[in-house]
Design a protein around this motif. Structure first.
Motif, PDB file in Angstrom:
ATOM      1  N   ILE A 116       0.825  -1.208   0.000  1.00  0.00           N
ATOM      2  CA  ILE A 116       0.000   0.000   0.000  1.00  0.00           C
ATOM      3  C   ILE A 116       0.861   1.261   0.000  1.00  0.00           C
ATOM      4  N   ALA A 117       2.086   1.160  -0.606  1.00  0.00           N
ATOM      5  CA  ALA A 117       3.068   2.249  -0.525  1.00  0.00           C
ATOM      6  C   ALA A 117       2.717   3.453  -1.387  1.00  0.00           C
ATOM      7  N   ASN A 118       1.891   3.280  -2.420  1.00  0.00           N
ATOM      8  CA  ASN A 118       1.494   4.387  -3.306  1.00  0.00           C
ATOM      9  C   ASN A 118       2.697   5.216  -3.766  1.00  0.00           C
ATOM     10  N   ASP A 119       3.496   4.647  -4.663  1.00  0.00           N
ATOM     11  CA  ASP A 119       4.716   5.344  -5.100  1.00  0.00           C
ATOM     12  C   ASP A 119       4.391   6.436  -6.117  1.00  0.00           C
ATOM     13  N   CYS A 125      -6.697  10.794   1.382  1.00  0.00           N
ATOM     14  CA  CYS A 125      -7.214   9.427   1.440  1.00  0.00           C
ATOM     15  C   CYS A 125      -8.614   9.440   2.038  1.00  0.00           C
ATOM     16  N   ALA A 126      -9.361   8.399   1.757  1.00  0.00           N
ATOM     17  CA  ALA A 126     -10.691   8.217   2.348  1.00  0.00           C
ATOM     18  C   ALA A 126     -10.925   6.728   2.537  1.00  0.00           C
ATOM     19  N   VAL A 127     -11.659   6.391   3.593  1.00  0.00           N
ATOM     20  CA  VAL A 127     -11.915   4.997   3.962  1.00  0.00           C
ATOM     21  C   VAL A 127     -13.375   4.663   3.679  1.00  0.00           C
ATOM     22  N   GLY A 128     -13.613   3.479   3.122  1.00  0.00           N
ATOM     23  CA  GLY A 128     -14.985   3.016   2.908  1.00  0.00           C
ATOM     24  C   GLY A 128     -14.982   1.576   2.434  1.00  0.00           C
ATOM     25  N   ASP A 129     -15.943   0.797   2.908  1.00  0.00           N
ATOM     26  CA  ASP A 129     -16.072  -0.599   2.484  1.00  0.00           C
ATOM     27  C   ASP A 129     -16.956  -0.633   1.239  1.00  0.00           C
ATOM     28  N   TYR A 130     -16.340  -0.364   0.078  1.00  0.00           N
ATOM     29  CA  TYR A 130     -17.145  -0.135  -1.127  1.00  0.00           C
ATOM     30  C   TYR A 130     -17.803  -1.407  -1.653  1.00  0.00           C
ATOM     31  N   ASP A 131     -17.247  -2.596  -1.297  1.00  0.00           N
ATOM     32  CA  ASP A 131     -17.842  -3.840  -1.803  1.00  0.00           C
ATOM     33  C   ASP A 131     -18.617  -4.605  -0.724  1.00  0.00           C
ATOM     34  N   ASN A 132     -18.835  -3.951   0.425  1.00  0.00           N
ATOM     35  CA  ASN A 132     -19.685  -4.528   1.484  1.00  0.00           C
ATOM     36  C   ASN A 132     -19.249  -5.925   1.927  1.00  0.00           C
ATOM     37  N   ASP A 133     -17.924  -6.136   1.984  1.00  0.00           N
ATOM     38  CA  ASP A 133     -17.444  -7.448   2.430  1.00  0.00           C
ATOM     39  C   ASP A 133     -17.028  -7.441   3.898  1.00  0.00           C
ATOM     40  N   TRP A 135     -14.727  -5.427   5.281  1.00  0.00           N
ATOM     41  CA  TRP A 135     -13.343  -5.011   5.482  1.00  0.00           C
ATOM     42  C   TRP A 135     -13.144  -3.635   4.858  1.00  0.00           C
ATOM     43  N   PRO A 136     -12.516  -2.696   5.582  1.00  0.00           N
ATOM     44  CA  PRO A 136     -12.382  -1.334   5.060  1.00  0.00           C
ATOM     45  C   PRO A 136     -11.402  -1.263   3.895  1.00  0.00           C
ATOM     46  N   ASP A 137     -11.799  -0.569   2.850  1.00  0.00           N
ATOM     47  CA  ASP A 137     -10.937  -0.308   1.701  1.00  0.00           C
ATOM     48  C   ASP A 137     -10.458   1.141   1.777  1.00  0.00           C
ATOM     49  N   LEU A 138      -9.493   1.486   0.939  1.00  0.00           N
ATOM     50  CA  LEU A 138      -8.837   2.788   1.053  1.00  0.00           C
ATOM     51  C   LEU A 138      -8.663   3.402  -0.328  1.00  0.00           C
ATOM     52  N   TYR A 139      -9.108   4.647  -0.473  1.00  0.00           N
ATOM     53  CA  TYR A 139      -8.898   5.399  -1.710  1.00  0.00           C
ATOM     54  C   TYR A 139      -7.835   6.454  -1.452  1.00  0.00           C
ATOM     55  N   VAL A 140      -6.857   6.568  -2.357  1.00  0.00           N
ATOM     56  CA  VAL A 140      -5.760   7.521  -2.191  1.00  0.00           C
ATOM     57  C   VAL A 140      -5.727   8.447  -3.407  1.00  0.00           C
ATOM     58  N   LEU A 148      -7.298   2.829  -5.697  1.00  0.00           N
ATOM     59  CA  LEU A 148      -8.337   2.232  -4.857  1.00  0.00           C
ATOM     60  C   LEU A 148      -7.773   0.918  -4.341  1.00  0.00           C
ATOM     61  N   TYR A 149      -7.384   0.932  -3.071  1.00  0.00           N
ATOM     62  CA  TYR A 149      -6.797  -0.257  -2.463  1.00  0.00           C
ATOM     63  C   TYR A 149      -7.904  -1.134  -1.887  1.00  0.00           C
ATOM     64  N   HIS A 150      -8.095  -2.296  -2.514  1.00  0.00           N
ATOM     65  CA  HIS A 150      -9.085  -3.251  -2.002  1.00  0.00           C
ATOM     66  C   HIS A 150      -8.456  -4.107  -0.910  1.00  0.00           C
ATOM     67  N   ASN A 151      -9.165  -4.255   0.199  1.00  0.00           N
ATOM     68  CA  ASN A 151      -8.681  -5.023   1.350  1.00  0.00           C
ATOM     69  C   ASN A 151      -8.869  -6.513   1.069  1.00  0.00           C
ATOM     70  N   ASN A 152      -7.750  -7.265   1.109  1.00  0.00           N
ATOM     71  CA  ASN A 152      -7.792  -8.701   0.789  1.00  0.00           C
ATOM     72  C   ASN A 152      -8.083  -9.593   1.988  1.00  0.00           C
ATOM     73  N   HIS A 153      -8.337  -9.013   3.151  1.00  0.00           N
ATOM     74  CA  HIS A 153      -8.723  -9.741   4.379  1.00  0.00           C
ATOM     75  C   HIS A 153      -7.562 -10.492   5.019  1.00  0.00           C
ATOM     76  N   ASP A 154      -6.356 -10.331   4.482  1.00  0.00           N
ATOM     77  CA  ASP A 154      -5.220 -11.086   5.025  1.00  0.00           C
ATOM     78  C   ASP A 154      -4.046 -10.169   5.368  1.00  0.00           C
ATOM     79  N   GLY A 155      -4.344  -8.866   5.553  1.00  0.00           N
ATOM     80  CA  GLY A 155      -3.290  -7.906   5.848  1.00  0.00           C
ATOM     81  C   GLY A 155      -2.687  -7.281   4.611  1.00  0.00           C
ATOM     82  N   THR A 156      -3.185  -7.655   3.435  1.00  0.00           N
ATOM     83  CA  THR A 156      -2.674  -7.065   2.198  1.00  0.00           C
ATOM     84  C   THR A 156      -3.793  -6.360   1.442  1.00  0.00           C
ATOM     85  N   PHE A 157      -3.381  -5.490   0.516  1.00  0.00           N
ATOM     86  CA  PHE A 157      -4.310  -4.747  -0.324  1.00  0.00           C
ATOM     87  C   PHE A 157      -3.905  -4.907  -1.790  1.00  0.00           C
TER      88      PHE A 157
END
Length: 594
Positions: A116-119, A125-133, A135-140, A148-157
C-alpha cells in the motif's frame, strides 16, 4: 466582521510570532505528542523542494484511521508526496505508510507487506467498504492516477483503481464515500484541484521569481488564482467492483473550475439522505442537496455555504461537521488562510447556514494562522463537542520576515465548548501537545488507544507525524458505537446517524467517510457522558431508512451494533467484555431481516 487583507502582526511576550509562540507555563494538559514513543517518527513526509517552487508541493498530505485487519484497534495510514526526480524515474519515490496498532501504545510499519506504498505524488485518502465485504478499503488521491486499495482480508491490499474506473489521472485532493442514491452501496466523490502540466510551464505552473506571484511583496509560488481549476468526479458504485462517472450528468462536476480541497458526504437537512459539501480554495464552496431521487440540487448560495458572512469567497481547506449545540443540527467549520478567519457555519437544521464565527468565539484567534485539518471532538467527555484546528503556512518564506508575526510551522488551536453556543480557546501549555509546532496539513480524529478518549493524528509537510494522545485528567464516562449495516445499508454504515439520549442531553453522531483536510476519521461514533452512570438510549437512523432504538446497558464500552440485531459485541478496556452485555433491540420501525 473581519476584512480581507493583512492583519496587524501578533507577537507574544518573548516576541515570537503568535502562530508558534503564545504559550503559557501552566494550565490544563489536554494532549501529549507520543508519536516518537509510538514508533511513528521513523517515517517522514516529503514533497518537492524545501522552498516550495510550485503549488503542487504545498497541498498535501492527509491521514486516515482504519481498522484494516478487523482486530478492534485503529491503524494509521499516512499519505506521502514525491519529488520531481522521482516522478521522472530518476530516484526511488517516497512511500506512504500503514502503521499497525500493536494494542500497547506502539505501532509497526507494515506498508511493504500490505502493498500500500502508493509510489505516486499523494495528497489525500478516504476509507470506505465499497464492496460490502466487512473489510475497510482505502482510496488515495494523487497528482496523476489515484488508487483504490481493495482489502484482501489477510493484511494485504490490491490496487483495483484501473479495473474499477476511478483513477481520474489528474490532480485530485479530497475524497469521500457515501451512498447518495440509497442502493446500499458506497459511491465515491473526488475533488479536483488545478490543472498543472509539468512539461509545459505555460499552464500557469510558474516557479518562484515570477513577478506576478507575490505574498506581501515577496516572490512566492503561484496559485491557485490564475491556474485552470480541475474537474470534480462522482463515481456511482455499480455493485460489481466497477464505478461509473455520473458527475456531469448529475451536475456535480464543477463546471466553474473551482479549486477543490475538502469534500464530505453528510446529511445537513435531516432527511436521511447524504448531501455533498465541497470546500473550494479561493473560490465559493459547493453544497449539493440530495433530492432523494438519485439527483442533486446546487444550493451553494441559497444555503449560505458558498461564502462567509461578509459575502466573500475565502481559501477553504478542511471541513468539520458536528452538532456542537446538541440540538440535532450538524454545523460545519471550514478552515481558511491567514488574514481570514475560520468559518463556523451554524445550521438551522434544514441545511441553511449562518456564519456565527465571531459570536461563537472562534474567529479572531484564528486570523494569523493558516488552517488545514479540523474536527469536532468531545475531548473532555462532558457531552459537548469541542473543536480542534491544525495549522501550518504554505510559504516557507514567512520565516525570513519575522516582522509579519507569523511562522511556517504553527501550533494547533483547541476550542472548548462552553455549552451556550460559544467556544473558549484552550491555552497552549509549554511542553504539551498544544504547544507542538509543525507544518500541519491532514488531521484524523479517533479513539486510537480504545480508552474512550479522542486522539488526533497529524500528517505534516516535510516532517514526521504528530500523535496527540488525549491525556485530559477528567474521569467522565463515555460510550462508542461501531455500527454494522444490514443488507440494504452500506456494511460499514457510512451515512448512519445516531441520537443518544443520556444524562438529560440528546447528542448526535454520524458515521462519515472523509472530511477534515484530505483525511478520514474513526467511523465509530463517540459520545461523552459527563458524570452519568446510565449510558442512555441510542436511536439509530440507518442508511436503509430503518430506525432502531437500543438501550445501552453500561458506560465506558465500545459497542458493536448490527442493524436489526441490537448489540452484538462489546469491548471493555480494548478487550472483549468478560460477560458480553446483551440488550435486545426494539423492533425496527421498518423490519429488516439480518
Amino acid at each position: 466582521m473581519a476584512n480581507a487583507g493583512p492583519q496587524k502582526a501578533e507577537f507574544d511576550s518573548q516576541h515570537r510570532p503568535i502562530t508558534s509562540g503564545g504559550l503559557v507555563k501552566t494550565g490544563p494538559v489536554i494532549f501529549q505528542d507520543v508519536a516518537a514513543a509510538a514508533g511513528l517518527t521513523r517515517w517522514h513526509h516529503t514533497a518537492g523542494t524545501p522552498e516550495k517552487r510550485l503549488i503542487l508541493e504545498a497541498k498535501g498530505p492527509g491521514v486516515c484511521l482504519l481498522d484494516y485487519d478487523n482486530d478492534g484497534w485503529l491503524d494509521i495510514y499516512l499519505v506521502n508526496g514525491s519529488t520531481y526526480d522521482a516522478l521522472a524515474g530518476k530516484t526511488t519515490p517516497p512511500h506512504a505508510a500503514l502503521f499497525h496498532n500493536n494494542h500497547d501504545g506502539t505501532f509497526t510499519d507494515v506498508t511493504e507487506t500490505a502493498g500500500i506504498a502508493n509510489d505516486r505524488w499523494g495528497y489525500g485518502c478516504a476509507v470506505g467498504d465499497y464492496d460490502n465485504d466487512g473489510w475497510p478499503d482505502l482510496y488515495v488521491t494523487n497528482y496523476g492516477k489515484n488508487r483504490l486499495y481493495h482489502n484482501n482480508h489477510d493484511g494485504t491490499f490490491t490496487d483495483v483503481a484501473e479495473k474499477a474506473g476511478v483513477t481520474t489521472g489528474t490532480w485530485s485532493t479530497g475524497a469521500t464515500f457515501g451512498d447518495y442514491d440509497g442502493d446500499g452501496r458506497l459511491d465515491l466523490f473526488v475533488d479536483g484541484y488545478a490543472r498543472i502540466d509539468l512539461s509545459n510551464p505555460l499552464t500557469g505552473s510558474k516557479v518562484i521569481g515570477d513577478p506576478s506571484c507575490q505574498y506581501r511583496a515577496v516572490p512566492v509560488m503561484c496559485g491557485p488564482r490564475g491556474l485552470k481549476g480541475e474537474q470534480d468526479h462522482l463515481f456511482h458504485n455499480n455493485g460489481d467492483g466497477s464505478f461509473t462517472d455520473v458527475s456531469k450528468k448529475l451536475g456535480v462536476d464543477d463546471p466553474n473550475g473551482y479549486y477543490g480541497l475538502g469534500a464530505l458526504f453528510v446529511d445537513v437537512n435531516g432527511d436521511g439522505k447524504p448531501d455533498l459539501l465541497v470546500a473550494n480554495d479561493s473560490t465559493p464552496n459547493y453544497l449539493y442537496m440530495n433530492k432523494g431521487d438519485g439527483t442533486f440540487e446546487d444550493q451553494s448560495y441559497e444555503s449560505g455555504y458558498a461564502l462567509n458572512g461578509d459575502g466573500r469567497e475565502v481559501s477553504n481547506m478542511g471541513i468539520a461537521a458536528g452538532d456542537y449545540e446538541n440540538n440535532g443540527h450538524l454545523s460545519v467549520v471550514n478552515t481558511t488562510f491567514a488574514d481570514d478567519y475560520n468559518v463556523l457555519f451554524q445550521n438551522d437544521g434544514k441545511g441553511f447556514f449562518t456564519d456565527v464565527s465571531y459570536q461563537a468565539g472562534i474567529a479572531e484567534s484564528s486570523i494569523p494562522f493558516v488552517g488545514f485539518g479540523d474536527g469536532f471532538l468531545d475531548y473532555d467527555n462532558d457531552g459537548w463537542k469541542d473543536l480542534l484546528i491544525v495549522n501550518g503556512h504554505v510559504y516557507p518564506q514567512v520565516d525570513q520576515h519575522p516582522e509579519w508575526g507569523m511562522s511556517y510551522a504553527q501550533r494547533p488551536l483547541l476550542y472548548h465548548n462552553l455549552k451556550n453556543g460559544k467556544f473558549e480557546l484552550v491555552p497552549a501549555v509549554e511542553g504539551t501537545g498544544l504547544a507542538v509546532v509543525s507544518v500541519g496539513r491532514g488531521a484524523a480524529f479517533g479513539d486510537i488507544f480504545n480508552d474512550g478518549k479522542i486522539d488526533v493524528v497529524l500528517n505534516n509537510m516535510d516532517g514526521v507525524p504528530v500523535l496527540l494522545r488525549n491525556v485530559n485528567p477528567d474521569h467522565h464516562q463515555w460510550v462508542e458505537l461501531r455500527l454494522i449495516g444490514g443488507p440494504k445499508s452500506p456494511r460499514d454504515a457510512v451515512g448512519a446517524t445516531v441520537y443518544l439520549q443520556a444524562d438529560g442531553i440528546r447528542q448526535r453522531g454520524d458515521v462519515l467517510s472523509g472530511g477534515s483536510y484530505l483525511s478520514s476519521n474513526d467511523m465509530r461514533v463517540h459520545f461523552g457522558l459527563g458524570d452519568a452512570t446510565d449510558a442512555g438510549t441510542a436511536e439509530i437512523h440507518w442508511p436503509s431508512g430503518a430506525k432502531e432504538t437500543v438501550k445501552l446497558p453500561a458506560v465506558d464500552r465500545i459497542y458493536t451494533i448490527t442493524e436489526g440485531q441490537g448489540i452484538t459485541s462489546a469491548l471493555c478496556g480494548g478487550k472483549p467484555c468478560a460477560v458480553a452485555p446483551s440488550a435486545p433491540a426494539t423492533p425496527p420501525i421498518k423490519a429488516i431481516k439480518p
